[in-house]
Design an enzyme around this catalytic site. Structure first.
Site, short mmCIF file in Angstrom:
data_model
loop_
_atom_site.label_atom_id
_atom_site.label_comp_id
_atom_site.label_asym_id
_atom_site.label_seq_id
_atom_site.Cartn_x
_atom_site.Cartn_y
_atom_site.Cartn_z
CD1 TRP A 40 27.90 15.30 10.34
CD2 TRP A 40 26.47 16.73 11.26
NE1 TRP A 40 28.22 16.55 9.87
CE2 TRP A 40 27.35 17.45 10.42
CE3 TRP A 40 25.48 17.44 11.95
CZ2 TRP A 40 27.29 18.83 10.26
CZ3 TRP A 40 25.41 18.81 11.79
CH2 TRP A 40 26.30 19.49 10.96
CG MET A 41 25.02 13.36 5.00
SD MET A 41 23.68 12.68 3.98
CE MET A 41 24.20 13.26 2.35
CG ASN A 42 29.26 17.58 6.63
OD1 ASN A 42 29.34 16.80 7.58
ND2 ASN A 42 30.31 18.23 6.17
CD GLU A 43 31.41 18.61 2.70
OE1 GLU A 43 32.61 18.89 2.76
OE2 GLU A 43 30.59 19.00 3.54
CD GLN A 59 33.56 14.77 5.18
OE1 GLN A 59 34.12 15.49 5.98
NE2 GLN A 59 34.11 13.64 4.74
CD1 TRP A 67 31.28 18.57 10.91
CD2 TRP A 67 32.51 18.99 12.73
NE1 TRP A 67 32.59 18.61 10.52
CE2 TRP A 67 33.37 18.87 11.61
CE3 TRP A 67 33.06 19.26 13.98
CZ2 TRP A 67 34.75 19.01 11.71
CZ3 TRP A 67 34.43 19.40 14.09
CH2 TRP A 67 35.27 19.28 12.97
CG PHE A 99 37.89 16.89 7.12
CD1 PHE A 99 37.29 16.22 8.17
CD2 PHE A 99 38.31 18.19 7.34
CE1 PHE A 99 37.11 16.81 9.41
CE2 PHE A 99 38.15 18.81 8.57
CZ PHE A 99 37.55 18.12 9.61
CD GLU A 233 34.55 25.15 3.14
OE1 GLU A 233 35.16 25.03 4.21
OE2 GLU A 233 33.31 25.10 3.06
#
Length: 516
Positions: A40-43, A59, A67, A99, A233
Protein backbone atom coordinates in the site's frame (compact mmCIF):
# COMPACT_ATOMS: atom_id res chain seq x y z
CA UNK A 1 -2.88 12.08 5.91
CA UNK A 2 -6.17 10.82 4.50
CA UNK A 3 -8.84 10.23 7.11
CA UNK A 4 -7.96 6.96 8.88
CA UNK A 5 -11.56 6.23 9.77
CA UNK A 6 -12.62 6.39 6.12
CA UNK A 7 -9.62 4.34 5.03
CA UNK A 8 -10.34 1.71 7.67
CA UNK A 9 -13.96 1.39 6.52
CA UNK A 10 -12.80 1.00 2.93
CA UNK A 11 -10.31 -1.65 4.05
CA UNK A 12 -12.89 -3.66 5.94
CA UNK A 13 -15.49 -3.53 3.17
CA UNK A 14 -13.06 -4.39 0.39
CA UNK A 15 -11.00 -7.26 1.76
CA UNK A 16 -13.13 -9.65 -0.25
CA UNK A 17 -12.68 -7.73 -3.49
CA UNK A 18 -8.93 -8.00 -3.99
CA UNK A 19 -8.83 -10.20 -7.10
CA UNK A 20 -8.75 -8.42 -10.47
CA UNK A 21 -11.64 -8.96 -12.86
CA UNK A 22 -9.33 -9.64 -15.79
CA UNK A 23 -5.94 -11.26 -16.10
CA UNK A 24 -3.03 -8.85 -16.33
CA UNK A 25 0.53 -9.90 -17.06
CA UNK A 26 2.00 -7.13 -14.89
CA UNK A 27 -0.80 -6.46 -12.38
CA UNK A 28 -1.33 -3.08 -14.10
CA UNK A 29 2.01 -1.85 -12.80
CA UNK A 30 2.99 1.39 -14.58
CA UNK A 31 5.96 1.66 -16.91
CA UNK A 32 7.27 5.08 -15.89
CA UNK A 33 5.27 6.18 -12.84
CA UNK A 34 6.55 5.38 -9.36
CA UNK A 35 4.85 2.61 -7.41
CA UNK A 36 5.89 0.98 -4.15
CA UNK A 37 7.93 -2.17 -4.52
CA UNK A 38 4.93 -3.89 -2.98
CA UNK A 39 1.84 -3.17 -0.93
CA UNK A 40 0.00 0.00 0.00
CA UNK A 41 0.94 3.59 -0.82
CA UNK A 42 -0.92 6.85 -0.48
CA UNK A 43 0.19 10.49 -0.56
CA UNK A 44 3.82 11.63 -0.85
CA UNK A 45 5.60 12.98 2.23
CA UNK A 46 8.75 14.99 2.97
CA UNK A 47 9.71 15.71 -0.63
CA UNK A 48 13.21 17.16 -0.59
CA UNK A 49 16.32 17.37 -2.75
CA UNK A 50 19.63 16.68 -0.99
CA UNK A 51 22.65 17.31 -3.16
CA UNK A 52 21.97 15.67 -6.50
CA UNK A 53 19.43 13.24 -5.02
CA UNK A 54 15.68 13.68 -5.04
CA UNK A 55 14.04 12.05 -2.02
CA UNK A 56 10.51 10.70 -2.15
CA UNK A 57 8.87 9.65 1.10
CA UNK A 58 5.33 8.35 1.07
CA UNK A 59 2.59 6.91 3.24
CA UNK A 60 3.18 3.18 3.16
CA UNK A 61 2.00 -0.07 4.66
CA UNK A 62 5.05 -2.33 4.34
CA UNK A 63 3.19 -5.46 5.42
CA UNK A 64 -0.10 -5.55 3.50
CA UNK A 65 -1.93 -4.24 0.46
CA UNK A 66 -4.44 -2.24 2.51
CA UNK A 67 -4.34 0.87 4.68
CA UNK A 68 -2.76 0.27 8.09
CA UNK A 69 0.62 0.06 9.87
CA UNK A 70 1.40 3.41 8.27
CA UNK A 71 5.04 4.49 8.03
CA UNK A 72 7.15 6.61 5.71
CA UNK A 73 8.30 4.62 2.71
CA UNK A 74 11.39 5.95 0.94
CA UNK A 75 12.81 6.07 -2.56
CA UNK A 76 15.54 8.14 -4.20
CA UNK A 77 16.31 9.32 -7.71
CA UNK A 78 18.78 11.50 -9.56
CA UNK A 79 16.30 12.40 -12.32
CA UNK A 80 12.79 12.08 -10.79
CA UNK A 81 12.08 9.13 -13.08
CA UNK A 82 14.36 6.22 -12.19
CA UNK A 83 13.64 5.43 -8.54
CA UNK A 84 15.59 3.22 -6.13
CA UNK A 85 13.56 1.70 -3.31
CA UNK A 86 15.06 2.29 0.14
CA UNK A 87 14.33 0.88 3.61
CA UNK A 88 11.51 2.37 5.65
CA UNK A 89 12.49 5.88 6.74
CA UNK A 90 10.14 6.48 9.68
CA UNK A 91 8.56 3.34 11.09
CA UNK A 92 5.35 2.80 13.00
CA UNK A 93 6.21 1.51 16.45
CA UNK A 94 4.88 1.31 19.99
CA UNK A 95 1.34 1.80 18.77
CA UNK A 96 2.11 5.08 16.98
CA UNK A 97 1.94 5.25 13.20
CA UNK A 98 3.75 7.87 11.10
CA UNK A 99 1.22 9.90 9.18
CA UNK A 100 1.87 12.62 6.60
CA UNK A 101 4.40 15.43 7.00
CA UNK A 102 7.18 17.37 5.35
CA UNK A 103 10.97 17.77 5.44
CA UNK A 104 13.38 20.71 5.45
CA UNK A 105 17.10 21.46 5.79
CA UNK A 106 18.33 23.07 9.03
CA UNK A 107 21.59 24.66 7.78
CA UNK A 108 22.25 26.62 10.98
CA UNK A 109 21.49 23.65 13.25
CA UNK A 110 18.82 25.66 15.08
CA UNK A 111 17.34 22.35 16.23
CA UNK A 112 20.60 21.27 17.86
CA UNK A 113 20.12 17.83 16.35
CA UNK A 114 23.28 18.00 14.25
CA UNK A 115 26.34 20.21 14.52
CA UNK A 116 27.85 23.12 12.63
CA UNK A 117 29.94 20.80 10.50
CA UNK A 118 27.02 18.51 9.71
CA UNK A 119 23.66 20.28 10.01
CA UNK A 120 20.62 18.00 10.08
CA UNK A 121 17.75 17.42 7.74
CA UNK A 122 14.45 17.45 9.62
CA UNK A 123 11.16 15.67 9.03
CA UNK A 124 7.95 16.56 10.84
CA UNK A 125 5.10 14.07 10.82
CA UNK A 126 1.83 13.33 12.55
CA UNK A 127 1.92 10.59 15.14
CA UNK A 128 -1.29 8.55 15.10
CA UNK A 129 -1.92 6.57 18.28
CA UNK A 130 -3.96 3.59 17.19
CA UNK A 131 -5.50 2.84 20.59
CA UNK A 132 -7.07 6.30 20.98
CA UNK A 133 -7.08 7.35 17.29
CA UNK A 134 -5.60 10.68 18.38
CA UNK A 135 -2.98 12.65 16.50
CA UNK A 136 -0.01 14.75 17.59
CA UNK A 137 3.00 16.24 15.83
CA UNK A 138 6.46 14.68 15.88
CA UNK A 139 9.98 15.18 14.60
CA UNK A 140 12.70 13.00 13.09
CA UNK A 141 16.14 13.98 11.85
CA UNK A 142 18.91 12.78 9.57
CA UNK A 143 22.63 13.52 9.78
CA UNK A 144 23.59 11.29 6.84
CA UNK A 145 21.97 13.23 3.99
CA UNK A 146 18.59 11.58 4.33
CA UNK A 147 19.73 7.96 4.20
CA UNK A 148 18.47 7.14 7.70
CA UNK A 149 16.19 8.96 10.13
CA UNK A 150 16.10 9.06 13.93
CA UNK A 151 13.01 10.01 15.90
CA UNK A 152 13.47 12.92 18.31
CA UNK A 153 13.52 11.64 21.89
CA UNK A 154 11.32 14.49 23.10
CA UNK A 155 8.36 13.62 20.85
CA UNK A 156 5.68 14.77 20.55
CA UNK A 157 6.74 18.33 19.83
CA UNK A 158 3.08 19.43 19.74
CA UNK A 159 0.92 17.28 21.99
CA UNK A 160 -2.82 16.81 21.81
CA UNK A 161 -3.16 18.90 24.97
CA UNK A 162 -1.23 21.76 23.35
CA UNK A 163 -3.45 21.48 20.28
CA UNK A 164 -6.63 21.30 22.37
CA UNK A 165 -7.49 25.03 22.46
CA UNK A 166 -7.42 25.06 18.66
CA UNK A 167 -8.93 21.63 17.98
CA UNK A 168 -12.56 20.86 18.83
CA UNK A 169 -12.20 17.23 17.72
CA UNK A 170 -10.21 16.13 20.76
CA UNK A 171 -7.08 15.28 18.82
CA UNK A 172 -8.81 13.31 16.07
CA UNK A 173 -8.28 15.83 13.26
CA UNK A 174 -4.98 17.75 13.61
CA UNK A 175 -2.36 16.54 11.19
CA UNK A 176 -0.09 16.79 8.16
CA UNK A 177 2.47 19.39 9.31
CA UNK A 178 3.99 21.54 6.60
CA UNK A 179 7.13 23.17 8.01
CA UNK A 180 9.49 25.70 6.44
CA UNK A 181 11.87 28.45 7.47
CA UNK A 182 10.44 31.94 6.96
CA UNK A 183 13.36 34.16 6.05
CA UNK A 184 11.50 37.43 6.56
CA UNK A 185 10.62 36.77 10.22
CA UNK A 186 13.52 34.47 11.09
CA UNK A 187 11.11 31.85 12.42
CA UNK A 188 10.17 28.34 11.52
CA UNK A 189 6.54 28.04 10.40
CA UNK A 190 4.26 25.03 10.79
CA UNK A 191 0.92 24.73 9.00
CA UNK A 192 -1.46 22.11 10.36
CA UNK A 193 -4.65 20.81 8.76
CA UNK A 194 -7.81 20.43 10.83
CA UNK A 195 -10.06 18.41 8.55
CA UNK A 196 -12.93 18.24 11.01
CA UNK A 197 -13.02 22.03 11.27
CA UNK A 198 -12.17 23.04 7.69
CA UNK A 199 -9.28 25.21 8.75
CA UNK A 200 -5.50 25.47 8.84
CA UNK A 201 -3.57 26.62 11.89
CA UNK A 202 -0.24 28.46 11.81
CA UNK A 203 2.47 27.96 14.43
CA UNK A 204 5.95 29.47 14.90
CA UNK A 205 9.18 28.22 16.45
CA UNK A 206 12.71 29.51 16.92
CA UNK A 207 14.24 26.05 17.21
CA UNK A 208 11.92 23.65 15.24
CA UNK A 209 10.98 21.89 18.49
CA UNK A 210 9.04 24.34 20.71
CA UNK A 211 5.97 25.69 18.95
CA UNK A 212 3.50 28.53 19.58
CA UNK A 213 0.10 28.86 17.93
CA UNK A 214 -0.36 32.13 16.02
CA UNK A 215 -3.52 32.06 13.88
CA UNK A 216 -6.15 30.06 12.02
CA UNK A 217 -7.18 30.21 8.38
CA UNK A 218 -10.85 29.24 8.29
CA UNK A 219 -13.03 28.49 5.30
CA UNK A 220 -15.31 31.39 6.22
CA UNK A 221 -12.41 33.84 5.85
CA UNK A 222 -11.72 32.92 2.21
CA UNK A 223 -13.90 35.00 -0.07
CA UNK A 224 -15.45 32.86 -2.80
CA UNK A 225 -14.67 29.44 -1.30
CA UNK A 226 -17.71 27.17 -1.41
CA UNK A 227 -18.98 25.70 1.85
CA UNK A 228 -19.14 22.34 0.05
CA UNK A 229 -15.33 22.15 0.09
CA UNK A 230 -14.73 20.29 3.34
CA UNK A 231 -12.25 18.04 5.11
CA UNK A 232 -9.03 20.01 4.57
CA UNK A 233 -5.87 17.88 4.53
CA UNK A 234 -2.22 17.84 3.40
CA UNK A 235 -1.30 21.54 3.31
CA UNK A 236 1.70 22.91 1.46
CA UNK A 237 2.84 26.53 1.46
CA UNK A 238 5.47 28.39 -0.55
CA UNK A 239 6.26 31.57 -2.45
CA UNK A 240 5.74 31.44 -6.20
CA UNK A 241 6.85 33.96 -8.83
CA UNK A 242 4.17 35.49 -11.02
CA UNK A 243 5.51 34.93 -14.53
CA UNK A 244 6.02 38.07 -16.56
CA UNK A 245 6.36 40.26 -13.46
CA UNK A 246 8.90 40.95 -10.74
CA UNK A 247 6.35 39.87 -8.13
CA UNK A 248 6.00 36.78 -5.99
CA UNK A 249 2.96 35.64 -4.04
CA UNK A 250 2.35 33.18 -1.24
CA UNK A 251 0.51 30.02 -2.20
CA UNK A 252 -1.35 27.59 0.05
CA UNK A 253 -2.07 24.22 -1.52
CA UNK A 254 -4.30 21.63 0.16
CA UNK A 255 -6.46 18.57 -0.41
CA UNK A 256 -10.10 18.80 0.67
CA UNK A 257 -11.82 15.45 1.15
CA UNK A 258 -15.00 16.69 -0.55
CA UNK A 259 -15.99 19.27 -3.12
CA UNK A 260 -13.62 18.73 -6.05
CA UNK A 261 -14.84 19.12 -9.67
CA UNK A 262 -14.73 15.35 -10.23
CA UNK A 263 -16.32 14.58 -6.86
CA UNK A 264 -14.62 13.60 -3.62
CA UNK A 265 -11.09 14.72 -2.87
CA UNK A 266 -8.90 16.94 -5.01
CA UNK A 267 -6.12 19.51 -4.79
CA UNK A 268 -6.69 23.25 -4.79
CA UNK A 269 -4.36 26.23 -4.46
CA UNK A 270 -5.01 29.77 -3.31
CA UNK A 271 -2.83 32.87 -3.33
CA UNK A 272 -2.46 35.45 -0.60
CA UNK A 273 -0.11 37.30 1.74
CA UNK A 274 1.76 36.04 4.79
CA UNK A 275 3.26 38.18 7.55
CA UNK A 276 5.02 35.41 9.45
CA UNK A 277 2.02 34.72 11.67
CA UNK A 278 -1.14 34.70 9.57
CA UNK A 279 -2.12 34.05 5.97
CA UNK A 280 -4.62 36.38 4.29
CA UNK A 281 -6.19 34.74 1.27
CA UNK A 282 -6.96 36.56 -1.94
CA UNK A 283 -10.54 36.11 -3.21
CA UNK A 284 -10.69 32.75 -4.95
CA UNK A 285 -11.96 31.95 -8.42
CA UNK A 286 -13.64 28.55 -8.46
CA UNK A 287 -12.80 28.20 -12.15
CA UNK A 288 -9.04 28.42 -11.60
CA UNK A 289 -8.25 27.25 -8.05
CA UNK A 290 -8.40 23.48 -8.67
CA UNK A 291 -5.08 22.09 -9.87
CA UNK A 292 -6.65 19.00 -11.40
CA UNK A 293 -10.15 18.25 -12.66
CA UNK A 294 -9.69 14.49 -12.68
CA UNK A 295 -10.55 11.95 -10.01
CA UNK A 296 -7.02 10.82 -9.24
CA UNK A 297 -4.72 13.59 -8.06
CA UNK A 298 -4.68 13.62 -4.29
CA UNK A 299 -2.46 14.82 -1.44
CA UNK A 300 -0.06 16.88 -3.55
CA UNK A 301 3.18 18.23 -2.09
CA UNK A 302 6.18 20.03 -3.59
CA UNK A 303 9.90 19.29 -3.42
CA UNK A 304 11.91 21.67 -1.24
CA UNK A 305 15.62 22.52 -1.12
CA UNK A 306 15.69 22.72 -4.92
CA UNK A 307 18.63 24.94 -5.95
CA UNK A 308 17.84 28.42 -7.24
CA UNK A 309 19.73 27.48 -10.40
CA UNK A 310 16.95 24.98 -11.11
CA UNK A 311 14.20 27.35 -10.02
CA UNK A 312 11.26 25.00 -10.51
CA UNK A 313 8.41 24.29 -8.11
CA UNK A 314 7.83 20.59 -8.73
CA UNK A 315 4.80 18.82 -7.30
CA UNK A 316 3.47 15.28 -7.22
CA UNK A 317 0.44 13.53 -5.76
CA UNK A 318 -0.92 10.04 -5.29
CA UNK A 319 -3.12 8.72 -8.07
CA UNK A 320 -5.78 6.76 -6.23
CA UNK A 321 -9.07 7.94 -4.78
CA UNK A 322 -10.65 4.53 -4.28
CA UNK A 323 -8.97 3.06 -1.19
CA UNK A 324 -8.31 -0.64 -1.56
CA UNK A 325 -10.71 -1.06 -4.46
CA UNK A 326 -8.51 -0.77 -7.60
CA UNK A 327 -7.95 -4.16 -9.25
CA UNK A 328 -4.25 -4.54 -8.41
CA UNK A 329 -3.11 -7.38 -6.19
CA UNK A 330 0.55 -6.70 -5.37
CA UNK A 331 0.44 -2.91 -4.95
CA UNK A 332 -1.97 -0.02 -4.36
CA UNK A 333 -1.33 3.62 -5.15
CA UNK A 334 1.03 5.29 -7.62
CA UNK A 335 2.72 8.67 -7.86
CA UNK A 336 1.56 11.13 -10.47
CA UNK A 337 4.27 12.01 -12.94
CA UNK A 338 6.16 14.98 -11.44
CA UNK A 339 4.96 18.29 -12.83
CA UNK A 340 6.04 21.90 -12.56
CA UNK A 341 3.70 24.45 -11.01
CA UNK A 342 3.81 28.09 -12.00
CA UNK A 343 1.52 31.11 -11.92
CA UNK A 344 0.86 33.23 -14.97
CA UNK A 345 -1.77 35.21 -16.79
CA UNK A 346 -3.56 33.19 -19.47
CA UNK A 347 -5.98 35.30 -21.47
CA UNK A 348 -7.64 37.61 -18.96
CA UNK A 349 -7.24 35.35 -15.90
CA UNK A 350 -4.39 34.43 -13.59
CA UNK A 351 -3.92 30.67 -13.69
CA UNK A 352 -1.87 28.02 -12.00
CA UNK A 353 -0.23 26.18 -14.88
CA UNK A 354 1.35 22.74 -14.79
CA UNK A 355 3.49 20.76 -17.19
CA UNK A 356 5.30 17.41 -16.94
CA UNK A 357 8.94 17.91 -15.99
CA UNK A 358 11.19 18.24 -19.03
CA UNK A 359 13.23 15.21 -17.94
CA UNK A 360 10.51 13.13 -19.59
CA UNK A 361 11.98 14.01 -22.98
CA UNK A 362 15.14 12.06 -22.12
CA UNK A 363 13.25 8.76 -21.85
CA UNK A 364 10.91 9.18 -24.83
CA UNK A 365 11.32 8.46 -28.53
CA UNK A 366 9.19 9.90 -31.31
CA UNK A 367 7.06 7.31 -33.10
CA UNK A 368 5.18 9.57 -35.51
CA UNK A 369 4.91 13.28 -36.26
CA UNK A 370 2.45 15.26 -38.36
CA UNK A 371 2.51 18.93 -39.34
CA UNK A 372 0.17 21.32 -41.10
CA UNK A 373 -2.40 18.67 -41.97
CA UNK A 374 -6.18 18.94 -42.04
CA UNK A 375 -8.22 16.15 -40.49
CA UNK A 376 -11.81 15.78 -41.66
CA UNK A 377 -14.81 13.82 -40.36
CA UNK A 378 -14.51 10.15 -41.32
CA UNK A 379 -10.71 10.11 -41.15
CA UNK A 380 -8.77 8.21 -38.49
CA UNK A 381 -5.14 9.08 -37.90
CA UNK A 382 -2.47 7.38 -35.74
CA UNK A 383 -4.25 4.01 -35.89
CA UNK A 384 -1.04 2.17 -36.79
CA UNK A 385 0.56 3.08 -33.46
CA UNK A 386 0.44 0.63 -30.57
CA UNK A 387 1.62 1.45 -27.09
CA UNK A 388 0.73 1.53 -23.41
CA UNK A 389 3.36 4.10 -22.37
CA UNK A 390 3.06 7.22 -24.50
CA UNK A 391 3.46 10.99 -24.52
CA UNK A 392 1.04 12.39 -27.12
CA UNK A 393 1.14 16.07 -28.10
CA UNK A 394 -1.45 17.63 -30.40
CA UNK A 395 -1.74 21.30 -31.39
CA UNK A 396 -4.65 22.18 -33.68
CA UNK A 397 -7.05 24.82 -34.94
CA UNK A 398 -10.62 23.52 -34.56
CA UNK A 399 -13.49 24.53 -36.82
CA UNK A 400 -16.52 26.06 -35.14
CA UNK A 401 -18.72 23.27 -33.79
CA UNK A 402 -16.08 20.56 -34.14
CA UNK A 403 -15.04 17.92 -31.61
CA UNK A 404 -11.51 16.54 -31.78
CA UNK A 405 -11.17 13.08 -30.19
CA UNK A 406 -8.02 11.25 -29.18
CA UNK A 407 -8.64 7.65 -28.12
CA UNK A 408 -5.88 5.96 -26.12
CA UNK A 409 -5.56 2.41 -24.80
CA UNK A 410 -7.97 1.47 -27.57
CA UNK A 411 -9.08 -2.11 -28.12
CA UNK A 412 -12.01 -4.04 -29.51
CA UNK A 413 -14.40 -2.81 -26.81
CA UNK A 414 -12.23 -0.51 -24.70
CA UNK A 415 -10.91 3.01 -25.07
CA UNK A 416 -10.28 6.12 -23.03
CA UNK A 417 -11.27 9.19 -25.03
CA UNK A 418 -9.89 12.69 -24.65
CA UNK A 419 -12.21 15.19 -26.35
CA UNK A 420 -11.97 18.87 -27.12
CA UNK A 421 -15.39 20.39 -27.82
CA UNK A 422 -14.99 23.71 -29.60
CA UNK A 423 -18.51 25.04 -29.03
CA UNK A 424 -18.14 25.24 -25.26
CA UNK A 425 -14.33 25.23 -24.98
CA UNK A 426 -14.33 22.01 -22.97
CA UNK A 427 -11.56 19.46 -22.52
CA UNK A 428 -12.76 16.08 -21.25
CA UNK A 429 -11.65 12.58 -20.37
CA UNK A 430 -14.25 9.85 -20.92
CA UNK A 431 -13.59 6.63 -18.96
CA UNK A 432 -16.96 5.05 -19.76
CA UNK A 433 -15.33 2.32 -21.88
CA UNK A 434 -11.83 2.53 -20.39
CA UNK A 435 -11.73 -1.06 -19.13
CA UNK A 436 -12.52 -2.37 -15.68
CA UNK A 437 -14.71 0.22 -13.94
CA UNK A 438 -16.60 -2.25 -11.77
CA UNK A 439 -14.29 -1.87 -8.77
CA UNK A 440 -15.74 1.46 -7.60
CA UNK A 441 -18.87 3.55 -8.36
CA UNK A 442 -16.64 6.55 -9.15
CA UNK A 443 -14.31 4.66 -11.50
CA UNK A 444 -15.96 5.61 -14.79
CA UNK A 445 -17.69 8.71 -16.08
CA UNK A 446 -16.54 11.87 -17.80
CA UNK A 447 -14.36 14.57 -16.26
CA UNK A 448 -14.18 18.02 -17.81
CA UNK A 449 -12.17 21.24 -17.65
CA UNK A 450 -12.55 24.58 -19.39
CA UNK A 451 -9.89 25.23 -22.05
CA UNK A 452 -10.05 28.30 -24.24
CA UNK A 453 -8.34 28.62 -27.60
CA UNK A 454 -5.34 30.93 -27.48
CA UNK A 455 -5.31 34.33 -29.17
CA UNK A 456 -4.69 32.74 -32.58
CA UNK A 457 -7.36 30.04 -32.21
CA UNK A 458 -4.85 27.30 -31.37
CA UNK A 459 -5.61 24.50 -28.90
CA UNK A 460 -2.81 22.39 -27.40
CA UNK A 461 -3.31 19.06 -25.66
CA UNK A 462 -0.69 16.79 -24.13
CA UNK A 463 -1.57 13.31 -22.85
CA UNK A 464 0.67 11.09 -20.73
CA UNK A 465 -0.50 7.49 -21.08
CA UNK A 466 0.74 4.67 -18.88
CA UNK A 467 -0.43 1.16 -18.06
CA UNK A 468 -3.24 2.32 -15.79
CA UNK A 469 -3.38 6.11 -16.06
CA UNK A 470 -3.90 9.16 -18.23
CA UNK A 471 -2.76 12.69 -17.35
CA UNK A 472 -4.04 15.36 -19.71
CA UNK A 473 -2.56 18.87 -19.90
CA UNK A 474 -4.46 21.47 -21.91
CA UNK A 475 -3.20 24.78 -23.26
CA UNK A 476 -0.17 26.02 -21.35
CA UNK A 477 -1.15 23.67 -18.53
CA UNK A 478 -4.05 25.68 -17.15
CA UNK A 479 -6.44 22.72 -17.61
CA UNK A 480 -5.37 19.34 -16.21
CA UNK A 481 -7.26 16.05 -15.83
CA UNK A 482 -5.67 12.98 -14.20
CA UNK A 483 -7.45 9.64 -14.05
CA UNK A 484 -6.75 5.98 -13.42
CA UNK A 485 -7.83 3.47 -16.05
CA UNK A 486 -7.67 -0.34 -16.06
CA UNK A 487 -7.83 -1.66 -19.63
CA UNK A 488 -6.82 -5.08 -20.89
CA UNK A 489 -3.23 -5.63 -21.97
CA UNK A 490 -4.40 -5.94 -25.57
CA UNK A 491 -6.04 -2.50 -25.57
CA UNK A 492 -2.98 -0.63 -26.79
CA UNK A 493 -4.26 1.28 -29.82
CA UNK A 494 -4.50 4.96 -30.65
CA UNK A 495 -6.91 6.95 -32.82
CA UNK A 496 -7.29 10.64 -33.68
CA UNK A 497 -10.61 11.71 -35.20
CA UNK A 498 -12.83 14.76 -35.61
CA UNK A 499 -16.59 15.25 -35.89
CA UNK A 500 -18.78 18.26 -36.60
CA UNK A 501 -16.15 20.04 -38.69
CA UNK A 502 -12.50 19.95 -39.63
CA UNK A 503 -9.40 20.62 -37.57
CA UNK A 504 -6.08 21.87 -38.88
CA UNK A 505 -3.31 19.97 -37.15
CA UNK A 506 -0.45 22.37 -36.61
CA UNK A 507 1.63 19.59 -35.07
CA UNK A 508 1.28 16.08 -33.71
CA UNK A 509 4.04 14.18 -31.92
CA UNK A 510 3.48 10.70 -30.53
CA UNK A 511 6.34 9.53 -28.34
CA UNK A 512 7.01 6.16 -26.75
CA UNK A 513 8.16 6.34 -23.13
CA UNK A 514 10.50 3.80 -21.56
CA UNK A 515 12.75 3.79 -18.50
CA UNK A 516 14.98 1.10 -20.01
Amino acid sequence: MLNPKVAYMVWMTCLGLMLPSQAQSNDYRPSYHFTPDQYWMNEPNGLIKIGSTWHLFFQHNPTANVWGNICWGHATSTDLMHWAHKPTAIADENGVEAFTGTAYYDPNNTSGLGDSANPPYLAWFTGYTTSSQTQDQRLAFSVDNGATWTKFQGNPIISTSQEAPHDITGGLESRDPKVFFHRQSGNWIMVLAHGGQDKLSFWTSADTINWTWQSDLKSTSINGLSSDITGWEVPDMFELPVEGTEETTWVVMMTPAEGSPAGGNGVLAITGSFDGKSFTADPVDASTMWLDNGRDFDGALSWVNVPASDGRRIIAAVMNSYGSNPPTTTWKGMLSFPRTLSLKKVGTQQHFVQQPITELDTISTSLQTLANQTITPGQTLLSSIRGTALDVRVAFYPDAGSVLSLAVRKGASEQTVINYTQSDATLSVDRTESGDISYDPAAGGVHTAKLEEDGTGLVSIRVLVDTCSVEVFGGQGEAVISDLIFPSDSSDGLALEVTGGNAVLQSVDVRSVSLE
